[in-house]
Structure formats: C-alpha cells, structure tokens
Design a protein around this motif. Structure first.
Motif, PDB file in Angstrom:
ATOM      1  N   ILE A   1      51.950  42.473  19.271  1.00 27.12           N
ATOM      2  CA  ILE A   1      52.775  41.702  20.205  1.00 27.12           C
ATOM      3  C   ILE A   1      52.150  41.722  21.589  1.00 27.12           C
ATOM      4  O   ILE A   1      52.060  40.679  22.257  1.00 27.12           O
ATOM      5  CB  ILE A   1      54.210  42.281  20.249  1.00 27.12           C
ATOM      6  N   ALA A   2      51.686  42.890  22.003  1.00 27.46           N
ATOM      7  CA  ALA A   2      51.039  43.000  23.312  1.00 27.46           C
ATOM      8  C   ALA A   2      49.786  42.138  23.378  1.00 27.46           C
ATOM      9  O   ALA A   2      49.548  41.424  24.367  1.00 27.46           O
ATOM     10  CB  ALA A   2      50.693  44.462  23.601  1.00 27.46           C
ATOM     11  N   ALA A   3      48.980  42.170  22.316  1.00 26.22           N
ATOM     12  CA  ALA A   3      47.751  41.372  22.290  1.00 26.22           C
ATOM     13  C   ALA A   3      48.063  39.890  22.327  1.00 26.22           C
ATOM     14  O   ALA A   3      47.370  39.116  22.997  1.00 26.22           O
ATOM     15  CB  ALA A   3      46.947  41.721  21.041  1.00 26.22           C
ATOM     16  N   ARG A   4      49.092  39.482  21.607  1.00 23.35           N
ATOM     17  CA  ARG A   4      49.476  38.067  21.605  1.00 23.35           C
ATOM     18  C   ARG A   4      49.899  37.618  23.003  1.00 23.35           C
ATOM     19  O   ARG A   4      49.650  36.474  23.404  1.00 23.35           O
ATOM     20  CB  ARG A   4      50.618  37.838  20.614  1.00 23.35           C
ATOM     21  N   ALA A   5      50.527  38.532  23.732  1.00 26.66           N
ATOM     22  CA  ALA A   5      50.952  38.213  25.097  1.00 26.66           C
ATOM     23  C   ALA A   5      49.810  38.308  26.100  1.00 26.66           C
ATOM     24  O   ALA A   5      49.948  37.895  27.253  1.00 26.66           O
ATOM     25  CB  ALA A   5      52.087  39.153  25.515  1.00 26.66           C
ATOM     26  N   GLY A   6      48.678  38.897  25.661  1.00 27.20           N
ATOM     27  CA  GLY A   6      47.524  39.013  26.541  1.00 27.20           C
ATOM     28  C   GLY A   6      47.458  40.309  27.321  1.00 27.20           C
ATOM     29  O   GLY A   6      46.780  40.375  28.357  1.00 27.20           O
ATOM     30  N   PHE A   7      48.140  41.345  26.811  1.00 26.33           N
ATOM     31  CA  PHE A   7      48.154  42.630  27.512  1.00 26.33           C
ATOM     32  C   PHE A   7      47.831  43.764  26.544  1.00 26.33           C
ATOM     33  O   PHE A   7      47.792  43.579  25.334  1.00 26.33           O
ATOM     34  CB  PHE A   7      49.523  42.877  28.162  1.00 26.33           C
ATOM     35  N   SER A   8      47.642  44.951  27.110  1.00 24.47           N
ATOM     36  CA  SER A   8      47.354  46.121  26.283  1.00 24.47           C
ATOM     37  C   SER A   8      48.637  46.691  25.689  1.00 24.47           C
ATOM     38  O   SER A   8      49.738  46.411  26.166  1.00 24.47           O
ATOM     39  CB  SER A   8      46.670  47.201  27.124  1.00 24.47           C
ATOM     40  N   LYS A   9      48.467  47.509  24.653  1.00 24.05           N
ATOM     41  CA  LYS A   9      49.625  48.149  24.028  1.00 24.05           C
ATOM     42  C   LYS A   9      50.352  49.039  25.026  1.00 24.05           C
ATOM     43  O   LYS A   9      51.594  49.103  25.024  1.00 24.05           O
ATOM     44  CB  LYS A   9      49.165  48.969  22.824  1.00 24.05           C
ATOM     45  N   GLY A  10      49.587  49.709  25.884  1.00 21.11           N
ATOM     46  CA  GLY A  10      50.223  50.570  26.867  1.00 21.11           C
ATOM     47  C   GLY A  10      51.113  49.812  27.825  1.00 21.11           C
ATOM     48  O   GLY A  10      52.159  50.310  28.246  1.00 21.11           O
ATOM     49  N   THR A  11      50.721  48.583  28.140  1.00 20.95           N
ATOM     50  CA  THR A  11      51.496  47.785  29.095  1.00 20.95           C
ATOM     51  C   THR A  11      52.856  47.405  28.534  1.00 20.95           C
ATOM     52  O   THR A  11      53.862  47.439  29.246  1.00 20.95           O
ATOM     53  CB  THR A  11      50.714  46.515  29.486  1.00 20.95           C
TER      54      THR A  11
ATOM     55  N   PHE B   1      59.265  47.701  27.167  1.00 23.41           N
ATOM     56  CA  PHE B   1      60.074  47.885  25.963  1.00 23.41           C
ATOM     57  C   PHE B   1      59.557  49.094  25.186  1.00 23.41           C
ATOM     58  O   PHE B   1      58.353  49.202  24.944  1.00 23.41           O
ATOM     59  CB  PHE B   1      60.013  46.638  25.075  1.00 23.41           C
ATOM     60  N   ASP B   2      60.468  49.969  24.780  1.00 19.76           N
ATOM     61  CA  ASP B   2      60.009  51.186  24.110  1.00 19.76           C
ATOM     62  C   ASP B   2      59.959  51.066  22.591  1.00 19.76           C
ATOM     63  O   ASP B   2      59.534  52.009  21.916  1.00 19.76           O
ATOM     64  CB  ASP B   2      60.886  52.374  24.512  1.00 19.76           C
ATOM     65  N   SER B   3      60.368  49.913  22.042  1.00 20.19           N
ATOM     66  CA  SER B   3      60.361  49.756  20.585  1.00 20.19           C
ATOM     67  C   SER B   3      60.549  48.289  20.211  1.00 20.19           C
ATOM     68  O   SER B   3      60.923  47.459  21.050  1.00 20.19           O
ATOM     69  CB  SER B   3      61.493  50.573  19.951  1.00 20.19           C
ATOM     70  N   LYS B   4      60.317  47.989  18.928  1.00 24.16           N
ATOM     71  CA  LYS B   4      60.584  46.640  18.420  1.00 24.16           C
ATOM     72  C   LYS B   4      62.075  46.330  18.502  1.00 24.16           C
ATOM     73  O   LYS B   4      62.463  45.188  18.775  1.00 24.16           O
ATOM     74  CB  LYS B   4      60.104  46.499  16.976  1.00 24.16           C
ATOM     75  N   GLU B   5      62.888  47.336  18.244  1.00 23.17           N
ATOM     76  CA  GLU B   5      64.338  47.132  18.317  1.00 23.17           C
ATOM     77  C   GLU B   5      64.771  46.734  19.725  1.00 23.17           C
ATOM     78  O   GLU B   5      65.632  45.863  19.896  1.00 23.17           O
ATOM     79  CB  GLU B   5      65.068  48.402  17.870  1.00 23.17           C
ATOM     80  N   ALA B   6      64.155  47.366  20.725  1.00 20.07           N
ATOM     81  CA  ALA B   6      64.468  47.017  22.109  1.00 20.07           C
ATOM     82  C   ALA B   6      64.037  45.582  22.415  1.00 20.07           C
ATOM     83  O   ALA B   6      64.727  44.858  23.144  1.00 20.07           O
ATOM     84  CB  ALA B   6      63.781  47.987  23.066  1.00 20.07           C
ATOM     85  N   LEU B   7      62.908  45.181  21.865  1.00 25.85           N
ATOM     86  CA  LEU B   7      62.453  43.801  22.040  1.00 25.85           C
ATOM     87  C   LEU B   7      63.433  42.809  21.402  1.00 25.85           C
ATOM     88  O   LEU B   7      63.765  41.788  22.002  1.00 25.85           O
ATOM     89  CB  LEU B   7      61.065  43.623  21.415  1.00 25.85           C
ATOM     90  N   PHE B   8      63.893  43.124  20.197  1.00 22.69           N
ATOM     91  CA  PHE B   8      64.827  42.210  19.536  1.00 22.69           C
ATOM     92  C   PHE B   8      66.136  42.128  20.314  1.00 22.69           C
ATOM     93  O   PHE B   8      66.696  41.035  20.474  1.00 22.69           O
ATOM     94  CB  PHE B   8      65.100  42.652  18.099  1.00 22.69           C
TER      95      PHE B   8
END
Length: 219
Positions: free
Chosen positions: A47-57, A62-69
């Motif tokens: 998801i981070a890569a698709r958005a153009g950022f690093s995983k750390g960013t 958001f601390d999880s996929k659940e938080a993103l949803f």
C-alpha cells in the motif's frame, strides 16, 4: 515580528496540507489494494509503495490494515450517510424520504467508492468478522434505521399499510446492494452496464404501488 509570525503560520498550513494529501494518498492506495487483492492478501508495504512512499512512512499515519479500513469508512461511507440524512431531513419524512433515497442511490453507486468497500467486505468478512460487524453498525444499520423510521412514520400517518417497517426497509434497500455488486463485478463489460437512474425510478414506482401509496407520493 508580525511578518515572521505570518510566515510561520503559512508554513504550518502548507505542512498540514501536505500531511493531509499524504494521508489521502494512503487511503486511495489502500482502497485499490484491498479491492484488487483482497483485504487478507493486502500488505502495508505494498500500500505504501502504491502511494509512492516507504513502509515506514505509512506507519506514521496508520498502524494497521484495520486502521486503514476504518479510515476509509470514515472518509467515504459516513459522509455519504450524512448526505442522505440531510436529504431525508429536507424531504420532510415519511414517503418523501423514501423517494429522496431512490433519487440519491444512483449517485452513491456510480460516483463514490462505497461499492468497492462493499466488495472488500464481501470477500473477507468471514476472516475479519469484527471489521464486518463494525461496518454493519456504522453504515448498514444506520441506513436501514433511517428507511425503517420513514416507513413507520408513513404507516402511522396512514399513508401506507405494512406489517413490519424494519423488514420492509430491507426490501427498499436491496437493489442498492445488488447494483453495487453488479457494478464492480460485471460492468467491466460495457454491454452489462445498467442505467441506474432508470432502475431506481422504476424501483420507486413499483415500491409505491406495492405500498398502496399511489402516484402522488413520488410526483
């Protein structure tokens, strides 16, 4: 001093805008990733890569996929519920609210990410029951409650005769679920596309006849 303060406020506003733009980029990427791969298979680093950022960013937001949803529901589903509530309030209640709902439904299906969210839930609800339950309470129950309340109001006013407003509300809402699923599953083929405005105008007409409300209710 005043000039320096104004410059600092401008920089802060620009930074806030950048943060919000980054957050929205993560939400857009998450929705596409969940939709295409499924919630269970999606990964935060993808998801981070698709958005153009690093995983750390992404973990700064958001601390999880659940938080993103949860954020997706808050960003895309809940504002549309609020729009329907405003339309219902302006309609005046009763059958007028049901008619307003029919006119608003095509917009939800055609112009918002809500059908994509529905697909994610349908695909992964058994593995993530808590997420599905939260969506039902936040979105589905809220819509059904508004429709059932309007039907009860119409029943109490003698406009219609029904046995169970809550069950009738499910009949009213059912074409929205079917149309949302149809759109995301079949409409990649242009021959399968449906005129949603015509469909819901017909649904409204048939519903009013079934309820014994007559033509005046939706003129």
């Amino acid at each position: 001093m005043a000039r320096a303060s104004a410059r600092m406020q401008k920089d802060r506003a620009r930074t806030d805008e950048a943060k919000e733009a980054r957050r929205l980029a993560f939400l857009t990427a998450a929705l596409d990733e969940f939709f295409e791969r499924g919630f269970a298979a999606a990964r935060m680093d993808d998801i981070a890569a698709r958005a153009g950022f690093s995983k750390g960013t992404i973990y700064l937001y958001f601390d999880s996929k659940e938080a993103l949803f949860t954020a997706l529901v808050e960003a895309y589903a809940l504002p549309n519920i609020a729009r329907f509530e405003a339309a219902a309030k302006n309609a005046g209640g009763g059958l007028s609210t049901i008619c307003a709902f029919m006119k608003f439904a095509p917009t939800i299906i055609r112009e918002t990410p809500v059908p994509k969210l529905a697909k994610v839930l349908i695909g992964d609800a058994p593995a993530f029951p808590e997420m599905a339950t939260a969506y039902r309470k936040q979105v589905v129950d809220r819509v059904l409650g508004m429709v059932a309340g309007s039907l009860k109001q119409a029943k109490d006013a003698g406009e219609i005769e029904i046995d169970d407003p809550a069950l009738t509300a499910r009949i009213v809402v059912a074409p929205i679920i079917l149309s949302a699923v149809w759109r995301i599953v079949f409409e990649h083929d242009s021959k399968a596309r449906v005129d949603l405005d015509a469909l819901f105008a017909l649904h409204e007409k048939m519903l009013m006849r079934a309820l014994g409300a007559g033509e005046a209710a939706h003129d």
